[in-house]
Design a protein around this motif. Structure first.
Motif, mmCIF file in Angstrom:
data_model
loop_
_atom_site.group_PDB
_atom_site.id
_atom_site.type_symbol
_atom_site.label_atom_id
_atom_site.label_comp_id
_atom_site.label_asym_id
_atom_site.label_seq_id
_atom_site.Cartn_x
_atom_site.Cartn_y
_atom_site.Cartn_z
ATOM 1 N N LEU A 53 0.854 -1.185 0.000
ATOM 2 C CA LEU A 53 0.000 0.000 0.000
ATOM 3 C C LEU A 53 0.888 1.232 0.000
ATOM 4 C CD1 LEU A 53 -2.339 -1.102 2.927
ATOM 5 C CD2 LEU A 53 -2.731 -1.442 0.503
ATOM 6 N N THR A 54 0.552 2.205 -0.821
ATOM 7 C CA THR A 54 1.314 3.446 -0.889
ATOM 8 C C THR A 54 0.399 4.595 -0.493
ATOM 9 O OG1 THR A 54 2.651 2.553 -2.674
ATOM 10 C CG2 THR A 54 2.701 4.932 -2.371
ATOM 11 N N LEU A 55 0.865 5.397 0.462
ATOM 12 C CA LEU A 55 0.103 6.524 0.979
ATOM 13 C C LEU A 55 0.857 7.809 0.685
ATOM 14 C CD1 LEU A 55 -2.296 7.472 2.900
ATOM 15 C CD2 LEU A 55 -0.612 7.327 4.733
ATOM 16 N N ASP A 56 0.224 8.710 -0.054
ATOM 17 C CA ASP A 56 0.789 10.040 -0.268
ATOM 18 C C ASP A 56 0.281 10.939 0.841
ATOM 19 O OD1 ASP A 56 2.260 9.455 -2.497
ATOM 20 O OD2 ASP A 56 0.730 10.105 -3.911
ATOM 21 N N ALA A 57 1.204 11.512 1.595
ATOM 22 C CA ALA A 57 0.844 12.305 2.773
ATOM 23 C C ALA A 57 0.014 13.517 2.383
ATOM 24 C CB ALA A 57 2.099 12.737 3.517
ATOM 25 N N GLY A 58 -0.970 13.808 3.192
ATOM 26 C CA GLY A 58 -1.827 14.957 2.947
ATOM 27 C C GLY A 58 -1.696 16.023 4.006
ATOM 28 N N TYR A 59 -0.844 15.788 5.007
ATOM 29 C CA TYR A 59 -0.666 16.731 6.099
ATOM 30 C C TYR A 59 0.814 17.076 6.214
ATOM 31 C CZ TYR A 59 -5.335 15.215 7.290
ATOM 32 O OH TYR A 59 -6.657 14.923 7.242
#
Length: 143
Positions: A70-76
């Protein structure tokens, strides 16, 4: 432009430039690998608190011996991570999570990880890599 106006303009420009460079930039990436080292077919049970946008949808099932990524692009700008669970639907479940925080003056901290078992299953997590820019990779194991 009057002398006082020029001075205010220069000071205002300097303040904007300093503020723009004082914190982390968005765009950090967190990678979560889920390794199924059981004889069970693991099902995605739930996700919570993802801080950003998942670039890959969590697979509904992970076969024995397979690995999901799973790849998560940071939003914070000051935190990133999230939690999720995989289990067999019969009471055996792993609750996985990772979090990384940014503190002004100190930069990105060390990732905090969680791998909590429910039922007759072993769960663990290890940090694979992390860098000063905020990117990190965690490998989660169901055993």
């Amino acid at each position: 432009m009057r002398k006082q106006d020029r001075r205010n303009f220069v000071l205002g420009t300097l303040v904007v430039a300093l503020c723009a460079g004082s914190g982390p930039a968005l765009g950090q990436t967190a990678v979560f690998e889920v390794v199924n080292d059981t004889r069970l077919v693991l099902q995605y049970r739930a996700g919570s608190g993802f801080q950003g946008r998942l670039e890959t949808t969590p697979p509904a099932r992970i076969a024995p011996g397979d690995t999901a990524r799973l790849t998560l692009d940071a939003g914070y700008p000051t935190s990133q991570g999230g939690g999720f669970r995989y289990g067999d639907g019969a009471g055996r479940e792993c609750d996985f999570g990772a979090l990384r925080l940014y503190r002004a003056g100190a930069g990105w901290g060390h990732p905090t990880i969680r791998a909590t078992p429910r039922g007759d299953i072993r769960c663990r997590a290890e940090i694979v890599r992390f860098d000063d820019g905020g990117d990190f990779t965690i490998r989660f194991f169901a055993e």
